[in-house]
Design a protein around this motif. Structure first.
Motif, PDB file in Angstrom:
ATOM      1  N   PRO A  57      46.279  34.723  39.241  1.00 30.37           N
ATOM      2  CA  PRO A  57      47.241  35.787  38.650  1.00 30.37           C
ATOM      3  C   PRO A  57      47.636  35.509  37.217  1.00 30.37           C
ATOM      4  CG  PRO A  57      48.632  34.327  39.907  1.00 30.37           C
ATOM      5  CD  PRO A  57      47.138  33.856  40.353  1.00 30.37           C
ATOM      6  N   LYS A  58      46.711  34.337  36.362  1.00 26.28           N
ATOM      7  CA  LYS A  58      47.310  34.366  35.227  1.00 26.28           C
ATOM      8  C   LYS A  58      46.143  34.247  34.227  1.00 26.28           C
ATOM      9  CE  LYS A  58      49.951  30.124  36.463  1.00 26.28           C
ATOM     10  NZ  LYS A  58      50.574  28.759  36.040  1.00 26.28           N
ATOM     11  N   LEU A  59      44.766  34.880  34.918  1.00 28.07           N
ATOM     12  CA  LEU A  59      43.512  35.460  34.249  1.00 28.07           C
ATOM     13  C   LEU A  59      43.444  36.417  33.950  1.00 28.07           C
ATOM     14  CD1 LEU A  59      41.180  33.527  36.460  1.00 28.07           C
ATOM     15  CD2 LEU A  59      41.866  32.446  34.395  1.00 28.07           C
ATOM     16  N   GLN A  60      42.963  36.898  32.647  1.00 28.92           N
ATOM     17  CA  GLN A  60      42.928  38.169  32.112  1.00 28.92           C
ATOM     18  C   GLN A  60      42.186  38.756  32.242  1.00 28.92           C
ATOM     19  OE1 GLN A  60      45.177  39.812  30.493  1.00 28.92           O
ATOM     20  NE2 GLN A  60      46.713  38.074  30.551  1.00 28.92           N
ATOM     21  N   LYS A  61      40.811  38.614  33.809  1.00 32.37           N
ATOM     22  CA  LYS A  61      39.841  38.836  34.189  1.00 32.37           C
ATOM     23  C   LYS A  61      39.425  40.126  33.296  1.00 32.37           C
ATOM     24  CE  LYS A  61      40.802  39.428  38.958  1.00 32.37           C
ATOM     25  NZ  LYS A  61      42.302  38.677  38.837  1.00 32.37           N
ATOM     26  N   ALA A  62      38.350  40.627  33.818  1.00 32.51           N
ATOM     27  CA  ALA A  62      37.964  42.088  33.243  1.00 32.51           C
ATOM     28  C   ALA A  62      37.444  42.898  34.660  1.00 32.51           C
ATOM     29  CB  ALA A  62      36.318  42.280  31.732  1.00 32.51           C
ATOM     30  N   ALA A  63      37.573  42.226  35.468  1.00 29.73           N
ATOM     31  CA  ALA A  63      36.466  42.375  36.412  1.00 29.73           C
ATOM     32  C   ALA A  63      37.833  42.220  37.868  1.00 29.73           C
ATOM     33  CB  ALA A  63      35.283  41.273  37.389  1.00 29.73           C
ATOM     34  N   GLU A  64      38.132  43.589  38.240  1.00 26.24           N
ATOM     35  CA  GLU A  64      38.632  44.448  38.654  1.00 26.24           C
ATOM     36  C   GLU A  64      38.703  43.794  40.757  1.00 26.24           C
ATOM     37  OE1 GLU A  64      41.870  45.289  39.031  1.00 26.24           O
ATOM     38  OE2 GLU A  64      41.937  45.267  36.220  1.00 26.24           O
ATOM     39  N   MET A  65      39.359  42.774  41.146  1.00 22.18           N
ATOM     40  CA  MET A  65      38.672  42.588  42.422  1.00 22.18           C
ATOM     41  C   MET A  65      39.959  42.457  43.585  1.00 22.18           C
ATOM     42  SD  MET A  65      35.624  39.327  41.088  1.00 22.18           S
ATOM     43  CE  MET A  65      34.911  39.249  42.746  1.00 22.18           C
ATOM     44  N   PRO A  66      40.780  43.467  43.885  1.00 18.07           N
ATOM     45  CA  PRO A  66      42.015  44.013  44.268  1.00 18.07           C
ATOM     46  C   PRO A  66      41.317  42.854  46.167  1.00 18.07           C
ATOM     47  CG  PRO A  66      39.786  45.422  44.573  1.00 18.07           C
ATOM     48  CD  PRO A  66      39.715  44.700  43.281  1.00 18.07           C
ATOM     49  N   VAL A  67      40.410  43.137  46.780  1.00 16.71           N
ATOM     50  CA  VAL A  67      39.704  42.500  47.992  1.00 16.71           C
ATOM     51  C   VAL A  67      40.240  41.126  47.821  1.00 16.71           C
ATOM     52  CG1 VAL A  67      38.230  42.056  49.951  1.00 16.71           C
ATOM     53  CG2 VAL A  67      38.400  44.068  49.158  1.00 16.71           C
ATOM     54  N   LEU A  68      39.182  40.556  46.938  1.00 15.21           N
ATOM     55  CA  LEU A  68      39.565  38.886  47.312  1.00 15.21           C
ATOM     56  C   LEU A  68      40.444  37.871  46.500  1.00 15.21           C
ATOM     57  CD1 LEU A  68      38.368  35.946  46.928  1.00 15.21           C
ATOM     58  CD2 LEU A  68      37.086  36.774  44.292  1.00 15.21           C
ATOM     59  N   ASP A  69      41.674  39.052  45.840  1.00 13.88           N
ATOM     60  CA  ASP A  69      42.696  38.569  45.368  1.00 13.88           C
ATOM     61  C   ASP A  69      43.897  39.134  46.105  1.00 13.88           C
ATOM     62  OD1 ASP A  69      42.247  38.580  42.830  1.00 13.88           O
ATOM     63  OD2 ASP A  69      42.789  40.954  41.518  1.00 13.88           O
ATOM     64  N   ASN A  70      43.957  39.688  47.239  1.00 13.05           N
ATOM     65  CA  ASN A  70      44.161  39.746  48.314  1.00 13.05           C
ATOM     66  C   ASN A  70      44.138  39.233  48.572  1.00 13.05           C
ATOM     67  OD1 ASN A  70      46.145  42.023  47.041  1.00 13.05           O
ATOM     68  ND2 ASN A  70      44.258  43.350  48.120  1.00 13.05           N
ATOM     69  N   LEU A  71      43.203  38.212  49.869  1.00 12.86           N
ATOM     70  CA  LEU A  71      43.108  37.241  50.423  1.00 12.86           C
ATOM     71  C   LEU A  71      43.760  35.880  50.110  1.00 12.86           C
ATOM     72  CD1 LEU A  71      39.445  38.114  51.336  1.00 12.86           C
ATOM     73  CD2 LEU A  71      40.807  38.643  53.240  1.00 12.86           C
ATOM     74  N   ASP A 213      21.615  44.910  38.992  1.00 11.58           N
ATOM     75  CA  ASP A 213      21.089  46.188  38.921  1.00 11.58           C
ATOM     76  C   ASP A 213      22.417  46.986  39.849  1.00 11.58           C
ATOM     77  OD1 ASP A 213      19.708  49.048  38.544  1.00 11.58           O
ATOM     78  OD2 ASP A 213      19.117  48.799  40.621  1.00 11.58           O
ATOM     79  N   VAL A 214      23.697  46.834  38.552  1.00 12.74           N
ATOM     80  CA  VAL A 214      24.643  47.449  39.213  1.00 12.74           C
ATOM     81  C   VAL A 214      24.505  49.281  39.442  1.00 12.74           C
ATOM     82  CG1 VAL A 214      27.627  47.607  38.783  1.00 12.74           C
ATOM     83  CG2 VAL A 214      25.692  45.718  38.020  1.00 12.74           C
ATOM     84  N   PRO A 215      25.378  49.369  40.756  1.00 11.74           N
ATOM     85  CA  PRO A 215      25.387  51.132  41.132  1.00 11.74           C
ATOM     86  C   PRO A 215      26.736  51.866  40.228  1.00 11.74           C
ATOM     87  CG  PRO A 215      25.536  49.661  42.759  1.00 11.74           C
ATOM     88  CD  PRO A 215      25.653  48.479  41.976  1.00 11.74           C
ATOM     89  N   SER A 216      26.352  52.871  40.543  1.00 13.64           N
ATOM     90  CA  SER A 216      27.372  53.725  40.082  1.00 13.64           C
ATOM     91  C   SER A 216      28.253  53.827  41.344  1.00 13.64           C
ATOM     92  CB  SER A 216      27.488  55.025  39.866  1.00 13.64           C
ATOM     93  OG  SER A 216      26.241  55.942  38.404  1.00 13.64           O
ATOM     94  N   TYR A 222      32.346  49.787  34.332  1.00 11.65           N
ATOM     95  CA  TYR A 222      31.594  47.941  33.306  1.00 11.65           C
ATOM     96  C   TYR A 222      30.809  48.371  32.495  1.00 11.65           C
ATOM     97  CZ  TYR A 222      35.269  45.998  36.146  1.00 11.65           C
ATOM     98  OH  TYR A 222      36.157  46.134  37.188  1.00 11.65           O
ATOM     99  N   SER A 223      29.916  49.702  31.485  1.00  9.08           N
ATOM    100  CA  SER A 223      28.915  49.729  30.786  1.00  9.08           C
ATOM    101  C   SER A 223      28.710  48.415  30.005  1.00  9.08           C
ATOM    102  CB  SER A 223      29.049  50.776  30.285  1.00  9.08           C
ATOM    103  OG  SER A 223      30.128  50.698  29.136  1.00  9.08           O
ATOM    104  N   SER A 224      29.844  47.549  29.816  1.00  8.34           N
ATOM    105  CA  SER A 224      29.367  46.663  28.887  1.00  8.34           C
ATOM    106  C   SER A 224      29.352  45.128  29.233  1.00  8.34           C
ATOM    107  CB  SER A 224      30.425  46.552  27.516  1.00  8.34           C
ATOM    108  OG  SER A 224      32.294  45.636  28.134  1.00  8.34           O
ATOM    109  N   ASN A 225      29.123  44.973  30.482  1.00 14.45           N
ATOM    110  CA  ASN A 225      29.196  44.133  31.005  1.00 14.45           C
ATOM    111  C   ASN A 225      29.193  44.176  32.676  1.00 14.45           C
ATOM    112  OD1 ASN A 225      30.126  40.753  31.817  1.00 14.45           O
ATOM    113  ND2 ASN A 225      32.341  40.732  31.052  1.00 14.45           N
ATOM    114  N   SER A 226      28.367  43.548  32.839  1.00 14.88           N
ATOM    115  CA  SER A 226      26.934  43.864  33.635  1.00 14.88           C
ATOM    116  C   SER A 226      27.326  42.667  34.647  1.00 14.88           C
ATOM    117  CB  SER A 226      25.648  44.178  34.303  1.00 14.88           C
ATOM    118  OG  SER A 226      25.260  43.113  33.601  1.00 14.88           O
ATOM    119  N   TYR A 227      28.136  41.278  34.903  1.00 15.85           N
ATOM    120  CA  TYR A 227      28.707  40.452  35.126  1.00 15.85           C
ATOM    121  C   TYR A 227      30.119  40.922  35.965  1.00 15.85           C
ATOM    122  CZ  TYR A 227      30.436  35.837  36.268  1.00 15.85           C
ATOM    123  OH  TYR A 227      30.757  34.911  37.070  1.00 15.85           O
TER     124      TYR A 227
END
Length: 306
Positions: A57-71, A213-216, A222-227
């Motif tokens: 919760p304290k991280l300013q992460k760019a990736a949205e990971m709602p499933v992992l967050d809920n787990l 090879d990140v799909p649409s 996340y065009s500026s960050n493929s990770y």
């Protein structure tokens, strides 16, 4: 009983032991069952390249990971998981054997393989009545590495043909996509859920590890960050699996464990990918345990597990 009794700055617990406790002892402690295979299924999802700073919760992460967050919000997170090696074959060999690389003998991801005389967690579970399956996405864990021992079903057909002659050079082979892995996983689960036996399933996602090879639509989001795009893509696929467990009514008797075989260097220390060195960015990963109603919700343990 709380798993968070394993804590303190000097506490060290191997993932193998954590998995063993989860699969073999939780049914006894929480269900009062006899010494036989209980009704607890185990879903182990590993996201290669997922660093410990990708969640919380304290991280300013760019990736949205709602499933992992809920787990995590409904379970326990061990944020100080230190892997046994910064690359896959030796790290997974340690996860499934409970041994460090100098004990099991797997020291690299190119030519090493796990010896057959090493006893693994899937072997123990199969002997105790579990159906055991795996769907993997990367050449560094294909069946020739020895990691398939103990699994009734080991699907590595998604991995492209390995390059080289003789002992394969397993790195730099393209990884299978998350959507293909998820499709195989749901197919296997749909079959095994009809059995009266409990099951253990390992799902390996490698999309966050280059080449990516990140799909649409994640490529555009996340065009500026493929990770970050790859992590969001994998998170969406994890959601499809969890959703099926809910639909089939087996979610509450399925322990879900999320972790990684290694982190990833993102330009730290002059490295842009998987490291050969034990920098913290490459060896510290998160581990999440989730079992509704049986594991404390929303707790974080400072324990060091390895």
């Amino acid at each position: 009983m709380s798993l968070l009794k394993i804590k303190g700055p000097n506490a060290t617990v191997r993932i193998f032991l954590l998995l063993f406790i989860s699969t073999c002892l939780l049914p006894v402690f929480f269900s009062g069952c006899e010494k036989k295979a209980g009704d607890l299924n185990v879903l182990l999802i590993t996201v290669d390249g997922m660093r410990s700073d990708t969640m919380g919760p304290k991280l300013q992460k760019a990736a949205e990971m709602p499933v992992l967050d809920n787990l995590w919000k409904e379970g326990v997170v061990f944020s100080n998981t230190i892997v046994a090696a910064p690359y896959r074959t030796p790290s997974y060999s340690s996860i499934f054997s409970g041994l460090y690389p100098f004990r099991h003998g797997v020291r690299d991801s190119e030519v090493s393989f796990l010896p057959g005389e090493i006893t693994t967690l899937p072997e123990l579970l199969r002997k105790n009545g579990y159906e055991t399956g795996a769907v993997v996405s990367d050449a560094e864990v294909e069946s020739g590495t020895g990691l398939s021992q103990g699994f009734n079903f080991y699907h590595d057909d998604l991995v492209p043909a390995l390059a080289g002659d003789g002992l394969p050079w397993r790195r730099n082979v393209p990884n299978a996509e998350a959507k293909d892995v998820t499709g195989k996983v749901i197919g296997w689960l749909d079959e095994v859920r009809r059995s009266s036996r409990p099951w253990f399933l390992w799902v390996q996602y490698s999309d966050a590890v280059p080449p990516r090879d990140v799909p649409s639509p994640f490529r555009e989001m996340y065009s500026s960050n493929s990770y970050d795009g790859a992590l969001a893509y994998v998170d969406a696929n994890m959601g499809l699996i969890i959703g099926k467990l809910d639909d089939w009514g087996i979610r509450k008797k399925t322990l879900v464990i999320i972790t990684s075989s290694h982190g990833l260097a993102l330009a730290e220390h002059g490295e842009a990918s998987v490291s050969k060195y034990n920098y913290i960015s490459s060896i510290r990963v998160p581990t999440v345990l989730n079992l509704p109603g049986r594991i404390p919700a929303g707790e974080e343990s400072p324990a060091v597990i390895s």
